[in-house]
Write an enzyme that holds these catalytic residues in place. Sequence first.
Site, PDB file in Angstrom:
ATOM      1  N   GLY A  29       0.315  -1.268  -0.191  1.00 15.51           N
ATOM      2  CA  GLY A  29       0.304  -0.016  -0.253  1.00 15.51           C
ATOM      3  C   GLY A  29       0.624   0.981  -0.038  1.00 15.51           C
ATOM      4  O   GLY A  29       1.691   0.836   0.316  1.00 15.51           O
ATOM      5  N   TYR A  30      -0.094   2.371  -0.096  1.00 18.04           N
ATOM      6  CA  TYR A  30       1.635   3.578  -0.260  1.00 18.04           C
ATOM      7  C   TYR A  30       0.272   4.432   0.887  1.00 18.04           C
ATOM      8  O   TYR A  30      -0.786   4.914   0.804  1.00 18.04           O
ATOM      9  CB  TYR A  30       1.208   4.154  -1.993  1.00 18.04           C
ATOM     10  CG  TYR A  30       1.293   3.263  -3.238  1.00 18.04           C
ATOM     11  CD1 TYR A  30       3.052   4.171  -3.316  1.00 18.04           C
ATOM     12  CD2 TYR A  30       1.121   2.275  -4.142  1.00 18.04           C
ATOM     13  CE1 TYR A  30       4.089   3.557  -4.253  1.00 18.04           C
ATOM     14  CE2 TYR A  30       2.363   1.169  -4.396  1.00 18.04           C
ATOM     15  CZ  TYR A  30       3.617   2.136  -4.146  1.00 18.04           C
ATOM     16  OH  TYR A  30       3.341   1.112  -5.338  1.00 18.04           O
ATOM     17  N   ILE A  31       1.674   4.999   1.389  1.00 22.59           N
ATOM     18  CA  ILE A  31       0.676   6.172   2.072  1.00 22.59           C
ATOM     19  C   ILE A  31       0.905   7.260   1.471  1.00 22.59           C
ATOM     20  O   ILE A  31      -0.406   7.764   2.584  1.00 22.59           O
ATOM     21  CB  ILE A  31       2.675   5.679   3.373  1.00 22.59           C
ATOM     22  CG1 ILE A  31       2.475   4.808   4.242  1.00 22.59           C
ATOM     23  CG2 ILE A  31       2.129   6.979   4.959  1.00 22.59           C
ATOM     24  CD1 ILE A  31       1.299   3.413   4.519  1.00 22.59           C
ATOM     25  N   GLN A  82      -3.665   4.659   1.409  1.00 27.94           N
ATOM     26  CA  GLN A  82      -4.282   5.015   0.288  1.00 27.94           C
ATOM     27  C   GLN A  82      -4.967   4.109  -0.939  1.00 27.94           C
ATOM     28  O   GLN A  82      -4.392   3.266  -1.356  1.00 27.94           O
ATOM     29  CB  GLN A  82      -3.164   6.213  -0.610  1.00 27.94           C
ATOM     30  CG  GLN A  82      -3.219   7.879   0.329  1.00 27.94           C
ATOM     31  CD  GLN A  82      -2.139   8.873  -0.304  1.00 27.94           C
ATOM     32  OE1 GLN A  82      -2.202   8.119  -0.976  1.00 27.94           O
ATOM     33  NE2 GLN A  82      -1.854   9.795   0.378  1.00 27.94           N
TER      34      GLN A  82
END
Length: 164
Positions: A29-31, A82
């Site tokens: 996942g992308y922070i 996100q």
Amino acid sequence: MAKEIERKFLVRSDTWRQHISKSSCFQQGYILSDTDRSLRVRIRDKADALLTVKIGHVGLSRDEFEYEIPLADGLEMVAMAQGNVIEKTRYNVEYGGYLWEVDVFAGAHDGLVVAEVELEHDREDPPLPPWVGREVTGDQRYSNQWLATSAPQAERRNGLSLKA
């Protein structure tokens, strides 16, 4: 500072499966995600976690920093990511003296299969396996960052092809 230099292709057949040397399951996942930088957390085989910072993009190259983090921290960060959490299995396949990584996506991007090859320099021209199709290097719609932060339904509207 590490440099990531890679080319990416759609995969047109399953013949690569005959040559798998290793595989790992990923959740990532992308922070943080911006046009020229990202902060990603990746869980590998439900056993370890990596935090990766990628900055810039010049040709095929960008700066990459990667750090192991406690698995519990990684799982918590993935839960706060996100957009979509990427689910994929990565297979290592040797061809022509190069290590190819074939990513088979599941979840929100089920059906997408891409192959990447990392290079020593951006002018390197590896032999292409017969199972790769159209090159998508530089097409941001095939980047993990875009796949994670864009709605899956938008893929069809924006012309993302799952086929080579």
